[in-house]
Each structure stands twice: as C-alpha cells, then as structure tokens.
Design a protein around this motif. Structure first.
Motif, PDB file in Angstrom:
ATOM      1  N   TYR A   1       0.691  -1.123   0.075  1.00  0.00           N
ATOM      2  CA  TYR A   1       0.005  -0.099  -0.041  1.00  0.00           C
ATOM      3  C   TYR A   1       0.972   0.431  -0.269  1.00  0.00           C
ATOM      4  N   HIS A   2       0.002   1.953  -0.375  1.00  0.00           N
ATOM      5  CA  HIS A   2       1.014   3.568  -0.329  1.00  0.00           C
ATOM      6  C   HIS A   2       1.544   4.272   0.775  1.00  0.00           C
ATOM      7  N   GLU A   3       2.196   4.375   1.462  1.00  0.00           N
ATOM      8  CA  GLU A   3       2.294   4.777   2.676  1.00  0.00           C
ATOM      9  C   GLU A   3       1.506   6.118   3.542  1.00  0.00           C
ATOM     10  N   ARG A   4       1.552   7.333   2.487  1.00  0.00           N
ATOM     11  CA  ARG A   4       0.443   8.220   2.605  1.00  0.00           C
ATOM     12  C   ARG A   4      -0.989   7.993   2.150  1.00  0.00           C
ATOM     13  N   THR A   5      -1.337   7.601   1.314  1.00  0.00           N
ATOM     14  CA  THR A   5      -2.896   7.173   1.030  1.00  0.00           C
ATOM     15  C   THR A   5      -3.357   6.053   1.192  1.00  0.00           C
ATOM     16  N   GLY A   6      -2.475   4.804   1.730  1.00  0.00           N
ATOM     17  CA  GLY A   6      -3.042   3.751   1.983  1.00  0.00           C
ATOM     18  C   GLY A   6      -4.063   3.543   0.149  1.00  0.00           C
ATOM     19  N   LYS A   7      -3.724   3.376  -0.868  1.00  0.00           N
ATOM     20  CA  LYS A   7      -4.025   1.924  -1.763  1.00  0.00           C
ATOM     21  C   LYS A   7      -3.625   1.399  -2.249  1.00  0.00           C
TER      22      LYS A   7
END
Length: 507
Positions: free
Chosen positions: A197-203
């Motif tokens: 997952y993307h660290e900032r957006t969680g996507k």
C-alpha cells in the motif's frame, strides 16, 4: 419548547395545526430499519450510531421506538449488489402479512431503505395500504405514503439513490478496466503474495512475494510438475503443518484451484485475456505453463470421488479388445485384470505386469530416450495453445460463477458454458499431442527437477501414482501402443502375451 410533527401534517409542525382533536394526535409507535452499507459516503454511520440519532429525533416527535430491524453485517442496497439483506426481507414479509406492529417505519435516511426504485415503490405500496408512515431522521420529516406529494418526494429520493449507485458502478467498472489494462492487481490477494500500500494514501499499489507463504506455492507447482496428485500433495502439506487462513489443512480441490491462478506467474486475467501484471512472479513462467498442461489432462478433470490411494500402475491404462472399455484390477487373491464395462475379458495380473514392465524398461533404456524427452517443447504453436486454453478456462470460470438475474440470463450462461467446453477439450487435446515429451521429462526428472541419467532406475523407484502417469503416456498409440486385452477363446488356453494386442498410430 420542542415542536412535534402531527402524523397527517405533510411536513407541517403540530403547533401549526388547528387543534389536537384531529385523528392521530396521539403518540405513535415506530420500528427502525438499520443498515450500514459499504460505500464511501462521508455520512456513513453504523447501525448503533443511526439508532442514537433516530432515538433523539423520535423522542422529539412523540414516536416511541420498538424492536428494530437490524442487518447483522454491512450489506449494500444497490441493484448492483448480490448481497442478501436478511432483515429487510423480514421487514417486507411482516408488511405483507400485516405483522409490522407499529405506526411508523423509521429510517436514518431514505437510502437506508433501498436504492432500488421498484423495491422502494413496492414497500411504499404496502405501507400505504396499512396506513403506516415513514419518518426520515436526516429530513426531520414524517411522510405519509398515501399523500401524493409525500409519495413523490420519497420516490424522488429512491430515483436519486439508484442514479448515484449507477454512477458509482460505472466508475468502478471504468476503474477496473483501466487497472486491468495496466496490469494492476484486483480482488483478494492470493496466498503466497501480500499487498503493498501507498504510505500516505493507503491505496493498493501492487503485490509482492510473502516470505512466509511463497515457498509453499513454489513447492505446490514443483510437486504437480513431478506428477504428484492433489491428494498426495494435500497429505504432505498437512504433515508439513501448512494451513489455510481458517487454520485448516489444504484440501486437494483448494490446492488445484491455487495451481491454476495466473497471479503466481505475474499475470492477470481480465475477461478471459492474460495481461502482464505489475508484480513480480513467484513461480517461473515455464513451470506455471507445465502445471497448466498437467492439470488440463482428463485425469485431473474428474470430479468423481476416489476412494483409497493408487495401488496398481496399469489399472485403466489398458482397454478391452471387445468393447474398448477400461481394464480395472480386481481385489482378489490372485489379482486379475478385468473389463470394467461388461466383464468381457479377464486375465491374470502378474504375467501381464511382467510383460508391460519389460517393454517399458526396454523403451526407457534406449540410448537417445533421455535426450529426446528432456528437451523442452516451447514452440509458438504451443504457446498460442497455452494462451487460448488459459483464456477459455477463465471464460468458463466466469460463466460458471455468474449470478443470472432471470431465467433468460441463466439459459444464456448455460449456452455459453456448453459452447466453451468442447472448444477447451479440443485445445487441450492439441496441446497434449505437442507437449507429451516435456511431460515425460517432468515425470522422470530427479527430485531437484534436473533430467536423470538413468530413466529405468527412475521408473523403478517412482511412486505408483507417477508410474501410472508414465504408463498412460507410453502405453498410448503414439508411443508403444495402446494395450487391449482379448477375451478368452473357448477351448483354447493362450499364453498372456498372445491375448494382448498393441494398437499404434500409423507411421
């Protein structure tokens, strides 16, 4: 002072009515329908939170709440959902049977009832017939389904909700198509891989090898290529302590399903098309294709239960010369082979085994045998067939798992399935004709996957289930010939070798 709504007020405050002598100026009873969907609305609330809001609003409007209808899990009310809403069904059943038992149906917002216009209108009709009102907490309004203006307002809400659902569904389909074109992952992450997952957006970005479970997946494919059955692999995995997400041992059917997943070799399937994924393969592409060929064999397609383990390598590899039925082994003291279809032919097992063993070992001992079967068959024709088979299997799985909306769709899916099956069988037969040498190489390979120098020794030391697979290949018309057992001739006692007929393809 808190102002309350009169049940026939059409949205007016009770203080604006001529007086309290009108019908319905009493306190009302209500029952809630509580549901939280899985959408991403900023106003999404749990059933408990909805109940708290409902309780405050109903107290202010002289509505006493009774037992609610509450969904035990998050379900969608969209027409695109196949979820079953148990308590909504119970609500509709109670309305039809006049067992609702209250004056008002209380909803946190109108979309909590249904996002399907037809379903919503049906409920309004039932409410109108029984003089039941609808209170929507977020509107602060009591609606009367019998009043045309109130009814139009409620139906407009349903239209808006269904339209919003359609836009969401369209956006999801568009996003899925874009993700597929770019090879991005979709759906549940299979065992052996883990999501990143993307660290900032969680996507979700991609998948990667799971260091804890990826080795098990590689072992699964390796064992299948060595000729092991799903049953024996499941037994070995159980002994190793491998468990599924529920903590149970893997079943043969589960392992077979896992072995067909293209995700393990870095491919994604979308509408039957194979697309290169954005994640790294944990199973080599050649190994994955080898296993797909093995699983395409008829022996791996049977859904009939198999009792016990493989005990005899030549059972069902021979045919009856009279009816062409399969030859099976009788569990007798002497151990006889007999025609399974009609009992046409019967012969003592031991001398036949000796003959077949000698013929197979002579063939395996030929000087050029190992070199001939060890080379990999990987021509453009083979690869095209492999891709076609993978696509047909994906289409078949999609059609078999489809949920038809009506009888016409069910018939359409049935026709699609019946159309795909013969095409798939034909492609699989073509592939077997081209790839049998590499399958033999896999079956006769050593434990580390490398070709063996002595095929005869490998044959003698192999487990019975692998010997049977080798025998099925070699005792075929394109190799040594299909063995057919002739029935006894009355008055004659022929030696076993004279009762065997070897049927080979024309050179």
């Amino acid at each position: 002072m808190t102002k309350s709504l009169h049940p026939r007020s059409k949205g007016l405050l009770a203080s604006q009515l001529p007086g309290d002598d009108l019908p319905g100026s009493r306190e009302l009873t209500g029952r809630e329908y509580l549901r939280v969907s899985e959408d991403r609305s900023k106003r999404m609330k749990s059933p408990a939170q909805q109940h708290e809001d409902n309780e405050r609003a109903c107290a202010a409007h002289r509505i006493t709440l009774g037992e609610p209808y509450r969904e035990g899990r998050a379900v969608s009310a969209s027409r695109y959902s196949t979820d079953v809403r148990d308590d909504f069904d119970r609500l509709m059943t109670d309305l039809r049977n006049r067992e609702f038992g209250a004056d008002v149906l209380v909803l946190w917002e109108s979309s909590r009832g249904s996002r399907r216009v037809l379903e919503w209108v049906t409920m309004l009709d039932l409410l109108e017939r029984q003089g039941i009102f609808v209170f929507v907490t977020t509107h602060g309004r009591l609606y009367d389904p019998a009043n045309p203006r109130d009814r139009r307002g409620l139906i407009d809400d349903a239209n808006d909700s269904e339209y919003e659902s359609a836009k969401i569904a369209q956006r999801i389909r568009r996003d899925m198509a874009a993700n597929a074109a770019e090879g991005r992952p979709h759906g549940l992450c299979p065992v052996g891989l883990r999501p990143v997952y993307h660290e900032r957006t969680g996507k979700l970005i991609t998948w990667e090898a799971d260091p804890e479970t990826a080795p098990m997946i590689v072992d699964l494919f390796t064992l299948y290529r060595r000729g092991r059955s799903g049953r024996s692999i499941a037994k070995e995995f159980k002994e190793r302590g491998y468990r599924n997400k529920l903590g149970n041992p893997y079943s043969p059917a589960h392992l077979r399903d896992m072995a067909t997943r293209a995700a393990y070799t870095g491919l994604r399937v979308h509408h039957g098309e194979l697309i290169e994924g954005t994640w790294d393969a944990i199973v080599e592409r050649d190994l994955w294709w080898d296993v797909q060929r093995i699983l395409a064999e008829p022996a791996h397609q049977s859904t009939k239960p198999r009792f016990g383990s493989v005990k005899h390598e030549y059972t069902r590899t021979m045919r009856c010369a009279k009816c062409l039925g399969p030859i099976t082994t009788l569990d007798s003291k002497r151990g006889d082979y007999m025609c399974q279809t009609g009992g046409c032919a019967r012969i003592t097992k031991a001398p036949v085994d000796a003959i077949l063993n000698a013929v197979i070992e002579d063939f395996l001992a030929q000087a050029d045998f190992t070199a001939r079967v060890a080379r990999r068959v990987d021509t453009p024709q083979v690869r095209a067939l492999e891709i076609a088979i993978a696509q047909l299997r994906a289409e078949l799985e999609e059609a078999e798992n489809a949920v038809p909306a009506n009888v016409s769709e069910a018939r359409m899916f049935a026709r699609i399935i019946e159309d795909i099956k013969p095409k798939l069988a034909d492609k699989q037969a073509q592939l077997r004709g081209l790839t049998t040498p590499s399958e033999l190489a896999s079956l006769l390979a050593s434990d580390d996957g490398s070709p063996v120098a002595d095929a005869v020794t490998r044959w003698r030391d192999a487990p019975v289930e692998i010997r049977r697979k080798i025998a099925k290949i070699l005792l075929s018309p394109q190799y040594l010939g299909q063995v057919r057992i002739n029935p006894r001739t009355p008055g004659k006692r022929l030696p076993p070798h004279e009762r065997l007929t070897w049927v080979r393809d024309a050179a």
